[in-house]
Scaffold this motif. Sequence first.
Motif, short mmCIF file in Angstrom:
data_model
loop_
_atom_site.label_atom_id
_atom_site.label_comp_id
_atom_site.label_asym_id
_atom_site.label_seq_id
_atom_site.Cartn_x
_atom_site.Cartn_y
_atom_site.Cartn_z
N VAL A 189 -52.84 -77.18 -13.67
CA VAL A 189 -52.29 -76.14 -14.48
C VAL A 189 -52.99 -75.28 -15.60
CG1 VAL A 189 -49.76 -75.71 -15.73
CG2 VAL A 189 -49.35 -76.95 -13.89
N GLU A 190 -53.32 -74.54 -15.41
CA GLU A 190 -54.18 -73.25 -16.83
C GLU A 190 -53.01 -73.31 -17.57
OE1 GLU A 190 -56.96 -72.24 -18.70
OE2 GLU A 190 -58.18 -71.87 -16.76
N VAL A 191 -53.31 -73.04 -18.60
CA VAL A 191 -52.81 -72.71 -19.47
C VAL A 191 -53.32 -71.40 -20.49
CG1 VAL A 191 -50.92 -73.66 -20.19
CG2 VAL A 191 -52.89 -74.53 -21.46
N PHE A 192 -54.77 -71.53 -20.54
CA PHE A 192 -55.82 -70.74 -21.65
C PHE A 192 -56.07 -70.78 -22.29
CE2 PHE A 192 -53.54 -67.96 -17.79
CZ PHE A 192 -54.90 -67.41 -17.12
N LEU A 194 -52.00 -73.77 -10.63
CA LEU A 194 -50.71 -73.01 -11.14
C LEU A 194 -51.26 -72.22 -12.34
CD1 LEU A 194 -47.51 -71.75 -11.53
CD2 LEU A 194 -47.36 -73.89 -12.82
N TYR A 195 -50.89 -71.08 -12.56
CA TYR A 195 -51.01 -70.24 -14.28
C TYR A 195 -50.68 -70.00 -15.04
CZ TYR A 195 -57.21 -69.93 -12.12
OH TYR A 195 -57.53 -70.69 -11.82
N CYS A 196 -50.93 -70.30 -16.05
CA CYS A 196 -49.26 -69.92 -16.37
C CYS A 196 -49.93 -68.94 -17.95
CB CYS A 196 -48.89 -71.18 -17.58
SG CYS A 196 -47.76 -72.04 -16.37
N THR A 197 -49.59 -67.65 -17.10
CA THR A 197 -49.83 -66.29 -18.05
C THR A 197 -49.53 -66.24 -19.58
OG1 THR A 197 -48.62 -64.94 -16.96
CG2 THR A 197 -51.23 -65.44 -16.50
N THR A 198 -50.33 -65.42 -20.31
CA THR A 198 -49.17 -65.56 -21.87
C THR A 198 -48.56 -64.10 -21.67
OG1 THR A 198 -51.48 -64.12 -22.33
CG2 THR A 198 -51.49 -66.84 -22.47
N GLY A 199 -49.18 -62.91 -20.95
CA GLY A 199 -48.25 -62.00 -20.79
C GLY A 199 -48.40 -60.84 -20.08
N PRO A 200 -48.15 -59.69 -20.35
CA PRO A 200 -47.83 -58.73 -18.70
C PRO A 200 -49.07 -58.16 -18.83
CG PRO A 200 -46.09 -58.09 -19.98
CD PRO A 200 -46.32 -59.17 -20.87
N ARG A 201 -50.65 -58.53 -19.22
CA ARG A 201 -51.48 -57.86 -18.95
C ARG A 201 -52.22 -58.66 -18.47
NH1 ARG A 201 -55.76 -56.47 -23.76
NH2 ARG A 201 -55.73 -59.07 -24.40
N ASP A 202 -52.13 -59.74 -18.08
CA ASP A 202 -53.16 -61.48 -17.73
C ASP A 202 -52.46 -61.01 -16.02
OD1 ASP A 202 -55.11 -61.05 -19.28
OD2 ASP A 202 -54.55 -63.12 -20.03
N HIS A 212 -54.72 -68.62 -3.47
CA HIS A 212 -54.10 -70.35 -3.21
C HIS A 212 -54.04 -70.97 -4.81
CE1 HIS A 212 -58.59 -69.92 -5.88
NE2 HIS A 212 -58.96 -68.90 -4.59
N PHE A 213 -53.38 -70.02 -4.96
CA PHE A 213 -52.99 -69.64 -6.72
C PHE A 213 -51.50 -69.84 -6.76
CE2 PHE A 213 -55.82 -67.26 -7.39
CZ PHE A 213 -55.30 -66.77 -8.29
N THR A 214 -50.07 -69.96 -8.10
CA THR A 214 -49.13 -69.37 -8.24
C THR A 214 -49.42 -69.04 -8.90
OG1 THR A 214 -47.74 -70.34 -7.18
CG2 THR A 214 -46.86 -69.34 -9.02
N VAL A 215 -49.02 -67.32 -9.79
CA VAL A 215 -49.29 -67.26 -11.36
C VAL A 215 -47.53 -67.29 -11.62
CG1 VAL A 215 -49.89 -65.50 -13.27
CG2 VAL A 215 -51.07 -65.75 -10.78
N THR A 216 -47.07 -67.87 -13.14
CA THR A 216 -46.36 -67.91 -13.47
C THR A 216 -45.98 -67.34 -15.25
OG1 THR A 216 -45.19 -68.59 -11.89
CG2 THR A 216 -44.11 -68.51 -14.43
N GLU A 217 -45.95 -65.89 -15.88
CA GLU A 217 -45.73 -65.74 -17.55
C GLU A 217 -44.68 -66.42 -17.98
OE1 GLU A 217 -46.25 -61.51 -18.05
OE2 GLU A 217 -44.84 -62.13 -19.12
N GLU A 222 -41.85 -74.51 -23.33
CA GLU A 222 -40.91 -75.25 -22.58
C GLU A 222 -41.07 -74.00 -21.25
OE1 GLU A 222 -38.98 -76.35 -26.47
OE2 GLU A 222 -40.51 -74.50 -25.52
N ARG A 223 -40.91 -72.71 -21.59
CA ARG A 223 -42.02 -72.14 -19.80
C ARG A 223 -42.61 -72.79 -19.31
NH1 ARG A 223 -39.45 -68.36 -24.22
NH2 ARG A 223 -41.50 -67.69 -24.36
N VAL A 224 -43.82 -73.52 -19.58
CA VAL A 224 -44.45 -73.84 -18.95
C VAL A 224 -44.01 -75.06 -17.95
CG1 VAL A 224 -46.25 -75.30 -18.85
CG2 VAL A 224 -46.50 -72.98 -20.00
N LEU A 225 -43.12 -76.15 -18.45
CA LEU A 225 -42.34 -77.09 -18.10
C LEU A 225 -41.26 -77.12 -16.81
CD1 LEU A 225 -42.28 -79.24 -20.92
CD2 LEU A 225 -44.23 -79.18 -19.59
N ASP A 226 -41.14 -75.27 -17.29
CA ASP A 226 -40.00 -74.33 -16.27
C ASP A 226 -40.93 -74.38 -14.93
OD1 ASP A 226 -38.08 -75.11 -17.99
OD2 ASP A 226 -37.29 -73.19 -19.10
N ALA A 227 -41.95 -73.67 -15.67
CA ALA A 227 -42.65 -73.00 -14.61
C ALA A 227 -43.03 -74.21 -13.08
CB ALA A 227 -43.87 -72.54 -15.10
N ILE A 228 -43.77 -75.29 -14.11
CA ILE A 228 -44.40 -76.00 -13.33
C ILE A 228 -42.68 -77.46 -11.84
CG2 ILE A 228 -45.46 -78.75 -13.48
CD1 ILE A 228 -46.11 -78.00 -16.19
#
Length: 341
Positions: A80-83, A102-110, A123-128, A301-307
């Motif tokens: 998991v990448e959180v930037f 899994l990439y956990c993005t910071t906001g809509p632009r990313d 080969h990866f999933t993106v969750t904001e 908490e949202r990162v953990l939910d995304a995982i």
Amino acid sequence: MPKHYLLYGSERYALAILRPLQEAIRARGDEAAWFFDGPGAEDLVEGERLFTVQEVRKWKPIAVITPGNHLPHFFPGVKVEVFHGFNAGKPRHVYIRGFFDLYCTTGPRDTTQFGALAQKLGHFTVTETGWPKLDPFMKEIAGPLPPVRTPPVILYHSTFSPSWSAAETLYDEVKRLSRDGRWHWIVSFHPKMSPDTVAKYKALQNEYLTFAENDNILELFPQVDMMCSDTSSALSEFLLTGKPVVTFKNRAPGPQLIDIDDAAQFEPAIERALSRPPELMQAIKDFGEAIHPYPDGHSSERVLDAIDAFIAAGGRNRKRKPGNWWRKLKLRKRIGYWGPA
């Protein structure tokens, strides 16, 4: 049975980014451990850290979380990448190196940028989720924007790169403006700033100017009414406070900044920022919504939910990650592990 998470860092900045995740993990009754192979490891307390790949494999984390661009592919768990920060005013330059599930993005632009690549590459999933580092800060600044102080307090912060930094160019102006008492100044520099430049600004200290040496610049943001900078990534974090920023020759200026290209413009730009014109304040709000629309302080908490959601959906993407053998070989050599992935 508690879930195990591994927090991976190779630079000191990982500590501030991942500590809120560690707290969120523990608050859920689960367990977090660190694997650190770079500066900052000495700041971990006894019992927090795993020292060998064998210990990691025995720990059996369900996920390995990092703010960096890579991590040991041979560690077990979802990668998991959180930037490690925001780009200063423009969409970030994307490095898809095949290390992450899994990439956990910071906001809509990313999210838009990475989401398009996820659709294309598969080969990866993106969750904001928002950015975990900001969780304590967002809770601290919750509520309406406070009025400008009397006298106003200005944060002057500069990056270290000589081609991007305005610290030498604006030195005479900061010296002049910090003598009359109209404004108070806090000066903070990137840790890699030239020692000569640091010494010059430290010598300016008086009753109206303080040189701050905080490791975490976020600690200074609630103390000031505006920021002056150049192309430091910290200015994006500051804009999330809703307060104005004056920049000198910013590499990606936009309506959210008051950008100047001449030292003579510095004083009037500060005066404009402190007046908080409505069009500027709206542009700052719009910018914040694009990069991090999460003022609740619960991005961890949202990162953990995304995982959890990724694992519940099967823990796999529709395509295999690319080989990337050269970078993986260098990681193995650095860590000294030649066993199975």
